[in-house]
Design an enzyme around this catalytic site. Structure first.
Site, short mmCIF file in Angstrom:
data_model
loop_
_atom_site.label_atom_id
_atom_site.label_comp_id
_atom_site.label_asym_id
_atom_site.label_seq_id
_atom_site.Cartn_x
_atom_site.Cartn_y
_atom_site.Cartn_z
N ARG A 84 36.23 39.88 34.14
CA ARG A 84 37.67 39.93 33.86
C ARG A 84 38.34 41.14 34.49
O ARG A 84 39.56 41.19 34.60
CB ARG A 84 37.91 39.94 32.35
CG ARG A 84 37.94 38.57 31.74
CD ARG A 84 38.70 38.53 30.44
NE ARG A 84 38.20 39.49 29.47
CZ ARG A 84 38.49 39.43 28.17
NH1 ARG A 84 39.26 38.46 27.72
NH2 ARG A 84 38.03 40.32 27.33
N VAL A 118 44.41 31.56 31.73
CA VAL A 118 42.96 31.41 31.80
C VAL A 118 42.24 32.70 31.39
O VAL A 118 42.82 33.78 31.36
CB VAL A 118 42.52 30.98 33.21
CG1 VAL A 118 43.15 29.66 33.58
CG2 VAL A 118 42.89 32.04 34.25
N GLU A 119 40.94 32.56 31.10
CA GLU A 119 40.07 33.66 30.67
C GLU A 119 40.63 34.37 29.44
O GLU A 119 40.58 35.59 29.31
CB GLU A 119 39.82 34.66 31.80
CG GLU A 119 38.94 34.09 32.90
CD GLU A 119 38.51 35.15 33.91
OE1 GLU A 119 38.76 36.34 33.68
OE2 GLU A 119 37.91 34.76 34.93
N GLY A 120 41.16 33.60 28.50
CA GLY A 120 41.75 34.15 27.29
C GLY A 120 43.25 34.27 27.42
O GLY A 120 43.74 35.08 28.18
#
Length: 845
Positions: free
Chosen positions: A397, A519-521
């Site tokens: 991330r 995306v990714e949280g």
């Protein structure tokens, strides 16, 4: 470190001394107490120091006997705190019982998430006294010769090959030759070790490649990011068996296998720990032989590269109801590799995320049987999937989304600075309008912040860190800053940016911004729950130690550890209260920092806000306890304060790593002022909404004794920043380094820079025509070409100057033109009629 008694001593001495004595001795005693708290001296040192001072204080007759007796009783209690067995029996043992009742339960997945990664500069900011030497001593991120050659060679060539309008509008995919180039030149192998045929690039190089691609094509950048982020290659590299590595990694490096990783599903999006997909241990046939394996049933969506993937990384909950492997029925979240062709898998359909046609789609599986050896790391890693994911997410991330967002911001800022200079309204370049200058200044300042956070954090990863909390900060704040930069670029470009077509170099990037936000949280959850929620426990110097000690099954050891952490925490909180108050009163002017130059005050302000933040955190956690987790708005504001300090630190470190170029100072000052003003306002918002109004007032007195004293960047500073970006300066080049700005017919960023450079020569000529021709009536034409002709006839400009100005005008008009279409060229039907021959990405198999 002073004990809690020191606060009582200080308060009593101040109250009594000021009202009754008012002498020098009283002030010296109070100053000594404040000094001891500010410097965080040990309890025994505090006790000895205060004993000596109190002895002198009473011997000189500075106060009456009843007050002396009271102070000596307090000092005796302070000395009692130095007797560890006594304080454990009287205080710690009772406190730990109450603490355990307040402590919320913690699941294994929550614990694994908290323990993932490492604590780096984020931990320093939680101390209230960050050690700048630790940050500044870190080696600046640098590219190796091989990495630089890759950026200058294959990466540059790939950017030249990309035609974003063709990709996004006509094809809905990358061209076949681009796919082949990506595979053959190692773009999918940046994180794979050389021993397996990969490039083994540093995190910094990986980030720079993505930033460059994102400045050219979001589709290409997303396609390259996923195989090099959280997915099969990363998980295999860190957790795979040697057999798995030897089989898959060379094939992934050569592009013979295309990976995807399937985590998110319809019933569990951001709450990945609650995935309902299952892998049940069962007997079944595998290649004609009955074995014990896994029967998988799953439904996943939003999976990038899924439509063309040849090997699927899959996260699922592993169950063993028949106890074929042991006593446990629920082994937990597990990760496995499943070949595309395995019976039962449905794959190939595509999502269409906001007109950005990177390969993304659903994957479903019904009774998909695979051997236990499909588990990444083998059967021994059953149930370890969540730990694997959160550990690697702490790195991934920090790179993929922040790099892509930064690359897009660099392109937008580069383009907008040039466009504003060459675009004229009301007989003036719009770059001279204050409203436009303020927008461009914000774009430049935010882009600098994004690039600093990206590069310095990537450098920390290369230094061995796995910064889990900063990864959440970067994911949220860098993508949100990218959204702001995108909005600003659209505002300045106006109609040029909203008309779709081959000439529009902003719209597709603008459309893609919500994808990075999601995306990714999802960003809203990242801000409200993760940044502070994880940071408060993971980064605080005492909280996690207290929690672990309280839950230690060895009660004797747990009590000892808890006692040490508890009294350390008490002194820590009092020290930060004193530090916050004193530094707020003095605006931190007297706090020593390693920088003596023009950025010195920003180092000091970060330390000041660090102390205030740490104090506010301790008060909130002490009074609200587990309820603070539910007060998401308060947690989000505290997370914003932490993030602002972190990002300001990254700006200062990045400026230092760059050699502190003086030309960049206006941008650095704008960035730091913007971030620290935001920290102040979020602290202010936290205090305004804190439920206990008495404590809110006390905190406000200790945090803002002089009121809100920090100000946002001034208009004057904004104009200086805008001038740097709207001129062909070295500062502009450094700000947008790694963007694809090469001069070529198909690259608008290069053509805009060419026009910007020509503007410096053309503007004086155009100004002369206005002054000597238009104002005197010798030039009457309304358009610039006509004015050039008349000015040439009147002898106002030379033939050479006329040629240069005509060429400049031609280039400018070409750049500001927008596309138009025949009626039958617009619409899905028109697109299908002009669509090139279809190619299924699955051909890579």
């Amino acid at each position: 470190m002073p004990g809690a008694i020191l606060t009582l001593l200080a308060a009593a001495a101040v109250a009594y001394g000021v009202t009754r004595v008012g002498g020098v001795i009283t002030l010296l005693l109070v100053a000594a107490i404040l000094f001891v708290a500010y410097k965080r001296l040990s309890l025994i040192v505090c006790s000895v120091t205060l004993t000596a001072l109190l002895a002198a204080y009473t011997a000189l007759g500075a106060t009456a006997w009843p007050w002396k007796a009271f102070l000596w009783v307090l000092l005796a209690l302070l000395w009692a705190l130095n007797v560890k067995p006594l304080r454990k029996a009287l205080i710690t043992r009772r406190f730990i019982k109450a603490y355990l009742k307040l402590l919320p339960p913690m699941s294994s997945t929550e614990r694994e998430a908290l323990e993932a990664g490492t604590v780096w500069w984020d931990g320093e900011l939680f101390t209230g006294a960050p050690r700048w030497e630790r940050l500044l001593a870190a080696a600046p991120p640098r590219l190796s010769p091989e990495e630089q050659a890759f950026l200058d060679g294959p990466c540059e060539e790939l950017c030249r090959m990309l035609d974003d309008w063709d990709i996004t509008h006509r094809r809905g995919d990358l061209p076949r030759e681009v796919w082949e180039y990506l595979r053959s030149r190692g773009f999918f192998a940046m994180i794979i070790p050389r021993k397996y045929g990969g490039l083994e690039f540093s995190a910094y190089a990986h980030s720079c490649v993505l930033a460059k691609l994102a400045s050219r094509s979001t589709t290409a950048a997303s396609t390259v990011a996923v195989p090099n982020s959280l997915g099969p290659a990363e998980l295999l590299h860190h957790y795979g068996t040697e057999e798995q590595k030897s089989h898959y990694l060379p094939r992934l490096a050569r592009g013979e296998e295309i990976p995807c990783f399937a985590l998110t599903g319809p019933r569990a999006g951001s709450d990945a720990a609650s995935i309902p997909d299952t892998g049940v241990v069962a007997r079944g046939l595998w290649q004609g032989t009955e074995i014990v394996g896994l029967k998988l049933n799953f439904s996943k969506r939003y999976i990038t590269l899924a439509p063309i993937a040849t090997v699927v990384g899959l996260a699922f909950r592993m169950l063993d109801p028949d106890h074929l492997l042991g006593d446990r029925a629920d082994l937990g979240i597990t990760c496995a590799l499943v070949p595309r062709g395995t019976p039962g898998i449905t794959i190939g359909r595509r999502h269409f995320p906001l007109n950005i046609p990177f390969q993304n789609g659903p994957i479903r599986g019904k009774d998909v049987f695979v051997p236990l050896d499909s588990i990444i790391g083998g059967p021994k890693m059953a149930g370890q999937g969540w730990r694997m994911l959160v550990e690697q997410l702490s790195v991934g991330r920090c790179i993929s989304l922040p790099s892509n967002a930064t690359g897009g911001a660099k392109a937008a800022t580069w383009a907008t600075g040039a466009y504003a200079r060459i675009r004229r309204q009301f007989n003036a370049s719009i770059s001279r309008f204050e409203g436009v200058q303020s927008i461009i200044a914000r774009m430049a300042g935010l882009t600098y912040v994004m690039d600093a956070a990206r590069s310095v954090t990537a450098g920390a990863i290369d230094g061995g860190e796995k910064p889990s909390v900063p990864s959440a900060m970067l994911k949220y704040h860098v993508t949100e800053m990218g959204r702001q930069v995108g909005n600003d670029a659209m505002d300045v470009h106006g109609g040029k940016a909203i008309c779709m077509g081959p000439r529009n170099y902003l719209a597709r990037g603008y459309e893609s911004i919500p994808i990075a936000i999601t995306v990714e949280g999802a960003n809203v959850l990242t801000r409200s729950l993760i940044i502070f929620g994880q940071g408060a426990i993971r980064c605080h110097p005492f909280v996690l130690r207290e929690m672990n000690a309280a839950r230690d099954p060895d009660h004797r050891k747990g009590l000892d550890d808890f006692d040490t952490a508890l009294f350390g925490h008490m002194g820590f909180a009092i020290s930060n209260a004193v530090r916050s108050f004193l530094m707020s009163l003095t605006l931190a002017r007297f706090h020593g920092v390693p920088d003596k130059g023009p950025t010195r005050r920003y180092y000091q302000h970060v330390v000041r806000f660090s102390a205030s933040f740490a104090f506010a955190v301790d008060v909130a956690m002490l009074t609200l306890g587990g309820y603070l987790k539910k007060k998401e708005s308060l947690s989000a504001r505290l997370g914003d304060v932490l993030s602002s300090m972190y990002l300001a630190s990254m700006v200062l470190k990045h400026f230092n790593d760059e050699g502190a170029p003086q030309e960049d100072l206006p941008i650095v000052e704008w960035a730091c002022r913007h971030l620290l003003y935001h920290a102040q306002e979020q602290l202010h918002g936290f205090l305004r909404n804190f439920p206990n109004r008495f404590l809110a007032g006390l905190m406000r007195f200790l945090i803002f004794p002089r009121g809100l004293t920090y100000f946002a960047p001034s208009d004057r500073l904004g104009r200086r920043v805008a001038e740097l970006v709207t001129s062909p300066t070295d500062a502009r080049g450094r700000l947008c380094r790694f963007a694809y700005t090469s001069l070529s017919p198909g690259n608008p960023l290069g053509l805009l820079q060419e026009a910007l450079t020509l503007a410096a020569e053309a503007e004086p000529i155009e100004q002369r025509i206005r002054v000597e021709g238009v104002r005197t009536g010798r030039v009457t034409a309304l358009d610039l070409p006509g004015r050039i002709d008349q000015a040439l006839e009147a002898g106002i400009v030379s033939e050479a100057e006329a040629v240069r100005l005509r060429e400049y005008d031609r280039k400018v008009m070409e750049l500001i033109q927008v596309d138009d279409f025949a009626p039958d060229e617009i619409g899905a039907g028109a697109q299908s009629r002009t669509q090139p021959a279809a190619w299924s990405g699955a051909d890579v198999a």
